[in-house]
Design a protein around this motif. Sequence first.
Motif, PDB file in Angstrom:
ATOM      1  N   LYS A  80      30.488   6.290  42.404  1.00  0.00           N
ATOM      2  CA  LYS A  80      31.312   5.492  41.489  1.00  0.00           C
ATOM      3  C   LYS A  80      31.640   4.134  42.082  1.00  0.00           C
ATOM      4  CE  LYS A  80      35.799   5.605  39.093  1.00  0.00           C
ATOM      5  NZ  LYS A  80      36.994   6.432  38.792  1.00  0.00           N
ATOM      6  N   HIS A  81      31.870   4.091  43.400  1.00  0.00           N
ATOM      7  CA  HIS A  81      32.301   2.851  44.053  1.00  0.00           C
ATOM      8  C   HIS A  81      31.201   2.222  44.902  1.00  0.00           C
ATOM      9  CE1 HIS A  81      36.571   3.223  42.915  1.00  0.00           C
ATOM     10  NE2 HIS A  81      36.335   4.516  42.971  1.00  0.00           N
ATOM     11  N   ASN A  82      29.972   2.697  44.749  1.00  0.00           N
ATOM     12  CA  ASN A  82      28.808   2.119  45.409  1.00  0.00           C
ATOM     13  C   ASN A  82      28.981   2.078  46.937  1.00  0.00           C
ATOM     14  OD1 ASN A  82      26.211   0.990  45.434  1.00  0.00           O
ATOM     15  ND2 ASN A  82      27.030  -1.108  45.425  1.00  0.00           N
ATOM     16  N   LEU A  83      29.334   3.222  47.510  1.00  0.00           N
ATOM     17  CA  LEU A  83      29.521   3.339  48.957  1.00  0.00           C
ATOM     18  C   LEU A  83      28.384   4.158  49.562  1.00  0.00           C
ATOM     19  CD1 LEU A  83      33.343   4.163  49.068  1.00  0.00           C
ATOM     20  CD2 LEU A  83      32.253   1.923  49.269  1.00  0.00           C
ATOM     21  N   ARG A  84      27.824   3.654  50.666  1.00  0.00           N
ATOM     22  CA  ARG A  84      26.751   4.366  51.351  1.00  0.00           C
ATOM     23  C   ARG A  84      27.319   5.450  52.268  1.00  0.00           C
ATOM     24  NH1 ARG A  84      23.232   0.900  55.005  1.00  0.00           N
ATOM     25  NH2 ARG A  84      25.304   0.252  55.708  1.00  0.00           N
ATOM     26  N   TRP A  85      26.609   6.547  52.360  1.00  0.00           N
ATOM     27  CA  TRP A  85      26.955   7.593  53.321  1.00  0.00           C
ATOM     28  C   TRP A  85      25.709   8.377  53.666  1.00  0.00           C
ATOM     29  CZ3 TRP A  85      26.646  12.932  52.097  1.00  0.00           C
ATOM     30  CH2 TRP A  85      26.387  13.212  50.740  1.00  0.00           C
ATOM     31  N   PHE A  86      25.763   9.086  54.789  1.00  0.00           N
ATOM     32  CA  PHE A  86      24.624   9.862  55.257  1.00  0.00           C
ATOM     33  C   PHE A  86      25.107  11.196  55.820  1.00  0.00           C
ATOM     34  CE2 PHE A  86      23.734   5.376  55.939  1.00  0.00           C
ATOM     35  CZ  PHE A  86      22.460   5.197  55.412  1.00  0.00           C
TER      36      PHE A  86
END
Length: 329
Positions: A44-50
């Motif tokens: 929703k907030h265009n945040l990258r994660w891995f």
Amino acid sequence: MTEEFVENLYTDEIRSGFLVTSHRKKLWNVQIGLINEFARICKKHNLRWFAFYGTLLGAVRHKGFIPWDDDSDVIMFRPEYEKFKKIAAEEIQYPYFFDNWYEYHVETEEPLPEKLDPNYQYITAEELSKQNPLRWFTQWPSIRLRDSRTAFLEFPERKHINQGIFLDIFPFDPIPPFEDKNAVVNFVTACELMTATAAPNQIYNAKSQNVKFLLKDNILQNFLKLPYRDRGRILEENLLKNFFESQYVGGLHNFCIVNRPRKYELRDFEDVVYLPFEKIEIPAPIGYERSLTAEYGDWHKLVYTHQHAKYWSADIPYTEWSEISWTRN
């Protein structure tokens, strides 16, 4: 009805020679639910994660959880991590709970209010006295997304903190070697602030032996006088302010606190690949094999690790566990 993210959720099975019980699978099922909620917010907030650490290893080697694992780990670069913290209050609603590593009131530093909100996290002087001074914090320095309908009992003596099943969310920061001298200064300063936050006695002992610090003495002294939660907030504000893209990234606490330096190449995070994980897919760094080698060496070899908590339940909330439940053998 519980949504099932794990095959044969209610059946025991053998995986890689290890007995995986339905009890453990139900723990995993809650953790995947937490991953899905976290992923929803990030999309929703265009945040990258891995996915990272044991969760990445499980995805690559087992296409799901490591059979004896009992937690799940993801990482974010510092800017995305701090953005997630800011939107957490708005996005995370019951039954989920946002657990920020420094939002704990410590009775030895500041008095506790007479009336406590259910979400007020605090550590009493008695509880603190039972802990190793370097390990009194619940998780450090990371944030957790928890499910308050469940229980994961890591700290049986603490009745005033949320101990629901959780997803660990770790920040990655620039890691040496650095070519720029200012980057070296910022890194050393961050390590001094981190040590003063987690283990102030180490700073006092070092000063008694005339060890010199990069931070000016008056700044360090004033910082040490602050409550734990203020020290944590200032530390992370400093890390965000000085974030830059370096050749290597990693967890700063591994360098500064636990003497377990690990660094990962930034190029390996330039793109994402989605890997199967039980019944879902999770994002992994494009260079995941190199990252796993940096973390584990020969990551193909099966190595058993001990679980984080003796007791957990996907069905009973941590608030309902009795005194007997906390202490039984």
